[in-house]
Scaffold this motif. Structure first.
Motif, short mmCIF file in Angstrom:
data_model
loop_
_atom_site.label_atom_id
_atom_site.label_comp_id
_atom_site.label_asym_id
_atom_site.label_seq_id
_atom_site.Cartn_x
_atom_site.Cartn_y
_atom_site.Cartn_z
N ARG A 8 3.92 2.28 7.16
CA ARG A 8 4.10 2.51 5.35
C ARG A 8 3.48 1.21 4.79
NH1 ARG A 8 9.45 2.67 2.07
NH2 ARG A 8 9.86 0.78 3.20
N MET A 9 3.60 0.30 5.35
CA MET A 9 3.01 -1.12 4.72
C MET A 9 1.55 -1.06 4.81
SD MET A 9 3.64 -3.30 3.08
CE MET A 9 3.42 -5.43 2.63
N GLU A 10 0.92 -0.63 6.10
CA GLU A 10 -0.36 -0.67 6.21
C GLU A 10 -0.90 0.39 5.32
OE1 GLU A 10 -3.79 -1.95 8.67
OE2 GLU A 10 -1.83 -2.59 7.96
N ARG A 11 -0.31 1.53 5.04
CA ARG A 11 -0.87 2.47 4.27
C ARG A 11 -0.92 1.79 2.65
NH1 ARG A 11 2.38 6.32 6.87
NH2 ARG A 11 3.90 6.35 5.39
N CYS A 12 0.08 1.07 2.30
CA CYS A 12 0.02 0.59 1.13
C CYS A 12 -0.67 -0.58 0.62
CB CYS A 12 1.49 0.02 0.65
SG CYS A 12 1.72 -0.92 -0.82
N MET A 13 -0.97 -1.34 1.91
CA MET A 13 -2.04 -2.30 1.88
C MET A 13 -3.59 -1.74 1.61
SD MET A 13 -0.67 -5.35 1.67
CE MET A 13 0.73 -5.91 1.94
N GLY A 14 -3.76 -0.67 2.61
CA GLY A 14 -5.01 -0.07 2.70
C GLY A 14 -5.37 0.50 1.09
N THR A 15 -4.34 1.19 0.57
CA THR A 15 -4.47 1.84 -0.67
C THR A 15 -4.67 0.69 -1.71
OG1 THR A 15 -3.23 3.72 0.15
CG2 THR A 15 -3.53 3.43 -2.24
N THR A 16 -4.04 -0.34 -1.84
CA THR A 16 -4.23 -1.00 -2.94
C THR A 16 -5.08 -2.24 -2.75
OG1 THR A 16 -2.19 -2.47 -2.13
CG2 THR A 16 -2.07 -0.68 -3.50
N SER A 17 -5.89 -2.82 -1.60
CA SER A 17 -6.40 -3.69 -1.16
C SER A 17 -8.06 -3.47 -1.00
CB SER A 17 -5.88 -4.96 -0.18
OG SER A 17 -5.83 -3.98 0.91
N MET A 18 -8.33 -2.06 -1.02
CA MET A 18 -9.67 -1.81 -0.39
C MET A 18 -10.89 -2.07 -1.61
SD MET A 18 -8.17 1.40 -0.78
CE MET A 18 -7.85 1.66 -2.57
N GLU B 85 8.62 -7.41 7.87
CA GLU B 85 8.33 -6.49 8.77
C GLU B 85 6.86 -5.89 8.95
OE1 GLU B 85 10.49 -3.08 6.79
OE2 GLU B 85 12.23 -4.22 7.02
N TYR B 86 6.01 -6.00 7.73
CA TYR B 86 4.68 -5.97 8.02
C TYR B 86 3.87 -6.79 9.03
CZ TYR B 86 -0.41 -5.79 6.92
OH TYR B 86 -1.61 -5.71 6.84
N PHE B 87 4.32 -8.23 8.89
CA PHE B 87 3.68 -9.33 9.56
C PHE B 87 4.38 -9.04 11.26
CE2 PHE B 87 2.79 -11.25 5.61
CZ PHE B 87 1.48 -11.69 6.04
N VAL B 88 5.71 -8.71 11.50
CA VAL B 88 6.11 -8.51 12.68
C VAL B 88 5.48 -7.39 13.48
CG1 VAL B 88 8.20 -7.69 14.05
CG2 VAL B 88 8.29 -9.50 12.13
N TRP B 89 5.57 -6.51 12.51
CA TRP B 89 4.62 -5.23 13.44
C TRP B 89 3.32 -5.44 13.87
CZ3 TRP B 89 0.27 -2.41 11.41
CH2 TRP B 89 0.05 -1.48 11.89
#
Length: 324
Positions: free
Chosen positions: A296-306, A122-126
């Motif tokens: 939601r996925m972008e928030r997760c990625m941002g929080t954990t990969s920055m 879903e993240y990549f499709v978005w």
């Protein structure tokens, strides 16, 4: 890398780490990545390797006498390795290549995305839909008929329609084979006798099957580091703070490092080093989240990969390799 950009937070963090260690850093946007949709009418696809080779060659021309290091993640790592395989023919002198969790067999990666964790898909499709809408806004006369593709939620069908309808490929399998690293694709690396090439991969990567590593052409310049754990570009060994790479100091060197990446990291924010870079990135991600600019996925990625601190294994690993 695919749907990442030069401003991906993990790439900014790594670039800052290398810059602080004395390297000149260039962060590369692929076509239709970052704010580049208006620059070319043609759509990005992963077989557009010639323009990336051209960009790296121009980078070296502008910085003569400096060692050139390529570092990439996921699809960005795939591009770095393919640039390396074409470096001798293109007259590019590469000192080091580091590819973290590179896409090896795109057909297998696509199958993993379709059948695996729904949140990844879903993240990549978005992100892909967002990129295609930007392309249509920049070139409305060319891409006015994208609506039917934008309505699709299936990565395989989207890839097929775009590769064959806009990329000129006769079939989806032929397109996917065009950027695979298996069989003889990396044999030309053997000609880079003064280059060190390293692939870092994990058995538990949910996107890149580690078994595909066995299908890569070996050479004396290539080292493959394969770990049991690490996820997709993560390599964090747990909440206790240990990693599979011992900390090391990096002496400043005169070198240019070109970075390309994709933002699908598996870092854990609760066990990162502190530091202003990580703190700034956290504030940026939190602000974007509060304003509703990220799903939601972008928030997760941002929080954990920055944040990139000294406890992040792949950063330490790359810093070791780049230092030579």
């Amino acid at each position: 890398g695919w749907e990442g950009s030069a401003n991906s937070l993990y790439l900014l963090s790594l670039g800052q780490n290398l810059f602080d260690a004395g390297y000149d850093v260039v962060r590369l946007n692929l076509r239709d990545h970052g704010d580049s949709h208006h620059l070319n009418s043609g759509l990005f696809h992963s077989c557009r390797i010639a323009e990336v080779v051209g960009a790296v060659r121009e980078l070296q021309r502008q910085h003569p006498g400096q060692r050139l290091v390529l570092a990439g993640f996921s699809l960005g790592g795939n591009f770095c390795l393919r640039v390396g395989a074409r470096a001798a023919a293109a007259g590019i002198a590469v000192s080091r290549i580091v590819a973290v969790c590179p896409v090896i067999d795109p057909e297998h990666t696509l199958a993993r995305l379709e059948s695996g964790w729904a949140l990844y898909r879903e993240y990549f499709v978005w992100k892909w839909r967002r990129s295609l809408r930007r392309k249509r806004e920049a070139w409305p006369d060319v891409y006015h008929s994208l609506d039917d593709i934008l309505e699709l939620g299936n990565l395989t069908e989207m890839t097929h329609r775009l590769a064959c309808g806009y990329g000129g490929f006769p079939s989806l399998p032929e397109y996917l084979r065009g950027y695979a690293l298996v069989d003889r694709a990396l044999e030309p690396l053997a000609a880079l006798r003064d280059t060190r090439v390293r692939i870092i991969a994990a058995d538990d990567d949910p996107i890149i099957p580690a078994v595909d590593l066995e299908r890569i052409a070996r050479s004396s310049v290539l080292t493959i580091t394969r770990t049991r754990y690490g996820g997709h570009c993560g390599f964090y060994d747990g909440v206790a703070g240990s990693t599979w790479v011992e900390p090391s100091e990096v002496a400043p060197r005169k070198a240019t490092v070109a970075l390309a990446g994709i933002g699908t990291s598996g870092f854990r924010s609760d066990v990162m080093d502190g530091g202003e870079q990580a703190a700034t990135a956290r504030r940026t991600a939190a602000s974007a989240s509060r304003e509703g600019r990220l799903p939601r996925m972008e928030r997760c990625m941002g929080t954990t990969s920055m944040g990139v601190g000294r406890r992040i294994a792949w950063v330490q690993n790359e810093r070791e390799i780049v230092a030579g």
